[in-house]
Design a protein around this motif. Sequence first.
Motif, mmCIF file in Angstrom:
data_model
loop_
_atom_site.group_PDB
_atom_site.id
_atom_site.type_symbol
_atom_site.label_atom_id
_atom_site.label_comp_id
_atom_site.label_asym_id
_atom_site.label_seq_id
_atom_site.Cartn_x
_atom_site.Cartn_y
_atom_site.Cartn_z
ATOM 1 N N THR A 41 0.832 -1.202 0.000
ATOM 2 C CA THR A 41 0.000 0.000 0.000
ATOM 3 C C THR A 41 0.865 1.250 0.000
ATOM 4 O O THR A 41 2.065 1.211 0.291
ATOM 5 C CB THR A 41 -0.909 0.019 1.234
ATOM 6 N N ILE A 42 0.238 2.391 -0.302
ATOM 7 C CA ILE A 42 0.962 3.663 -0.333
ATOM 8 C C ILE A 42 1.369 4.108 1.069
ATOM 9 O O ILE A 42 2.215 4.989 1.232
ATOM 10 C CB ILE A 42 0.086 4.742 -1.016
ATOM 11 N N ALA A 43 0.762 3.483 2.095
ATOM 12 C CA ALA A 43 1.117 3.856 3.466
ATOM 13 C C ALA A 43 2.554 3.483 3.802
ATOM 14 O O ALA A 43 3.180 4.119 4.657
ATOM 15 C CB ALA A 43 0.166 3.174 4.451
ATOM 16 N N ARG A 44 3.095 2.468 3.142
ATOM 17 C CA ARG A 44 4.472 2.044 3.448
ATOM 18 C C ARG A 44 5.481 3.161 3.206
ATOM 19 O O ARG A 44 6.235 3.512 4.117
ATOM 20 C CB ARG A 44 4.830 0.798 2.642
ATOM 21 N N PRO A 45 5.553 3.761 1.993
ATOM 22 C CA PRO A 45 6.518 4.847 1.827
ATOM 23 C C PRO A 45 6.203 6.066 2.679
ATOM 24 O O PRO A 45 7.111 6.782 3.104
ATOM 25 C CB PRO A 45 6.441 5.167 0.330
ATOM 26 N N ALA A 46 4.897 6.332 2.947
ATOM 27 C CA ALA A 46 4.539 7.483 3.774
ATOM 28 C C ALA A 46 5.066 7.310 5.193
ATOM 29 O O ALA A 46 5.701 8.217 5.761
ATOM 30 C CB ALA A 46 3.024 7.661 3.777
ATOM 31 N N LEU A 47 4.817 6.145 5.781
ATOM 32 C CA LEU A 47 5.317 5.885 7.137
ATOM 33 C C LEU A 47 6.840 5.847 7.150
ATOM 34 O O LEU A 47 7.475 6.337 8.092
ATOM 35 C CB LEU A 47 4.745 4.565 7.651
#
Length: 303
Positions: A41-47
């Motif tokens: 998910t896109i949350a991985r690079p954001a986190l």
Amino acid sequence: MGTIDIAPGDFIFDMALDLKLVIGFVVATLAFIYVPVLNETIARPALGLVMLLFVPGYALIAALFPGKNDVDGMERAALSFGLSIAVVPLIGLGLNFTPWGIRLDPIVVCLTIFTIACCLVANRRRHELDEADRFTIDLARAYNEIKEEVLAGKTSLDKALTIVLVISIVLSICMAAYAIMVPKQGEKFTEFYILGPDGKADNHLTRYVLGDQKPVIVGVVNHEYRNVTYDLVVSLNDSVTVTRLYSERLALGDNQTWEKRIEVKPDRVGTNMKMEFLLYIDGNMAIPYRECHLWVTVTAPSG
């Protein structure tokens, strides 16, 4: 200040909210890095971006300045970014001199240990202060500090310039985050290589006795940004005759690597013959897409 009695374990279990949030964020980041489905998910690079640019610095600032009057909220936030930018490269530099090197897993482990250790030290140091002097998250106080820092006691021009500066910083952070999470598509290409039997780019076996079968490691890495079907052909070329010694079709997804140890058996005697490793793409067998070769000598069996 009088002596503060700390029961064993109190400083761990009675942890401040901000430190609990930091540790919770670290755990969430680990989940989005390693848990299947979540790590797509896109949350991985954001986190990961926040983990690199803010969290380690915040934990270190919390350990260095446990009191609420040591630094104000704006300074604490700014120093968190600054120290994170300093700490993460230093950890990477240290890993570069270890057997683990600068890879995802060692970096994640080191950042996790560093952040949690700083949180424990920060919580212990806060418990050594009077409760009224400990740093805690106070959103109302933080809002008033920001409002006073940005607007109080300034002319209209100063206020406008300050607001523009804040907006510019926020936009810069957003653009950097976008550039990291949605990288520009680079050049499309395919890696194609051959290795010796020990997995190195030298020590190829190039001298055969007719009937010998010797190993060669062949590798293909797809950087075409799409699924690709390749045809691998190994042939022997003595400038007069070309014969096929090996062939295989393989399908690779984007950024997928294929590596295989194949056995090659020359079919005739000759000196300095060209053993060609040809890679064709998308079923086009007219012109090789990539090519490697070895110069081999094959002698007749003695006796």
